[in-house]
Design a protein around this motif. Structure first.
Motif, short mmCIF file in Angstrom:
data_model
loop_
_atom_site.label_atom_id
_atom_site.label_comp_id
_atom_site.label_asym_id
_atom_site.label_seq_id
_atom_site.Cartn_x
_atom_site.Cartn_y
_atom_site.Cartn_z
N TRP A 1 0.75 -1.29 0.10
CA TRP A 1 0.13 0.03 0.12
C TRP A 1 0.87 1.28 -0.01
CZ3 TRP A 1 -4.57 -0.70 -1.68
CH2 TRP A 1 -5.41 -1.81 -1.32
N LYS B 1 2.70 2.32 -2.19
CA LYS B 1 2.59 2.87 -3.43
C LYS B 1 1.61 3.77 -3.77
CE LYS B 1 5.05 -1.16 -5.88
NZ LYS B 1 6.11 -0.25 -6.51
N SER B 2 0.62 3.69 -2.82
CA SER B 2 -0.62 4.45 -3.13
C SER B 2 -0.80 5.28 -1.74
CB SER B 2 -1.81 3.73 -3.68
OG SER B 2 -2.12 2.86 -2.55
N MET B 3 -0.17 5.09 -0.84
CA MET B 3 -0.57 5.67 0.51
C MET B 3 0.69 6.27 1.25
SD MET B 3 -3.10 3.01 2.41
CE MET B 3 -3.47 4.41 3.74
N ASN B 4 0.56 7.52 1.72
CA ASN B 4 1.81 8.05 2.57
C ASN B 4 1.91 7.13 3.86
OD1 ASN B 4 0.01 9.25 4.35
ND2 ASN B 4 0.37 11.40 2.91
N HIS C 1 -7.38 9.08 1.49
CA HIS C 1 -5.80 9.17 1.90
C HIS C 1 -5.25 9.64 0.74
CE1 HIS C 1 -4.73 5.66 -0.61
NE2 HIS C 1 -5.80 5.43 -0.48
N ALA C 2 -4.16 10.20 1.09
CA ALA C 2 -3.13 10.78 -0.02
C ALA C 2 -2.87 9.65 -1.10
CB ALA C 2 -1.85 11.46 0.74
N GLY C 3 -2.99 9.86 -2.35
CA GLY C 3 -2.51 9.08 -3.25
C GLY C 3 -3.84 8.26 -4.12
#
Length: 219
Positions: free
Chosen positions: A136, A138-141, A175-177
């Motif tokens: 995750w 790769k898509s979440m900070n 969430h971010a991303g």
């Protein structure tokens, strides 16, 4: 080098070569069954489990755990967990899903299993090879991943009602991303497993209908 030592070394090399050739022959023949409904033998499963646990332990050792006793983090983590994780890892009072029942190795039921924070963070961020657990990160900070970890620390202590109250007070999948179109308001409710209305087939009357199976299949 003494003759005995040379002979021992030669035998060791020969055995290693034979084992490698045997492993290649098995792989080439297709004898090894990779089907998810054909469990590993106990020795193979134990070996894989040991390697995985030691790998995560070693890499999570340097992860610094922040203060997780934060209501805002808990709430935001609940919204994302319900949208992204619950179909595999379940929630309080929830039965098996099609995903949790069909994956092998079976994903842990995190509603009754507490995961050490640094290991949870590392596993969520980097994923686990050949287990169905995505990376995750790769898509979440990191901040949003820690929100999930915050929820995981509290999850085994929650009942169905208290869990759902947290989800309802959140912003759902946020969430971010997050890909465009997947962030939504709490009033709309979280989208289970990233389901989209476009994926729901209309009924003959023109109304959306639930996910269906062929006759005889469970759901």
């Amino acid at each position: 080098m003494k003759p005995v030592v040379k002979q021992t070394a030669a035998i060791t090399v020969a055995i290693a070569a034979i084992l490698l050739l045997a492993a290649f022959a098995i792989a080439w023949s297709g004898t090894f069954n990779v089907a998810a409904d054909a469990p590993h033998s106990r020795p193979v499963y134990a070996a894989i489990n040991f390697v995985r646990e030691q790998s995560v332990r070693a890499r999570a050792a340097n992860v610094k755990v922040p203060d997780l006793a934060n209501r805002a983090s808990l709430v935001k983590g609940a919204g994302n967990y319900d949208a992204m994780c619950v179909q595999c890892h379940l929630s309080p009072g929830m039965g098996e899903t099609e995903l949790s029942r069909g994956l092998y190795p079976a994903p842990p039921n995190l509603s009754n299993t507490r995961v050490e924070p640094s290991r949870a963070f590392w596993s969520i961020k980097h994923g686990i090879k050949a287990s169905g657990m995505p990376a995750w990160g790769k898509s979440m900070n990191d901040a949003d991943i820690w929100n999930l970890v915050s929820l995981l620390q509290k999850l085994p202590d929650l009942n169905k009602e208290s869990y759902e109250a947290l989800v309802q007070s959140s912003s759902g999948h946020s969430h971010a991303g997050a890909p465009s179109g997947e962030m939504h308001d709490a009033a709309e409710g979280p989208m289970k497993g990233h389901a989209k209305t476009d994926d729901v087939k209309p009924s003959p009357e023109g109304k959306p209908r639930a996910h269906e199976h062929q006759a005889g299949e469970e759901h």
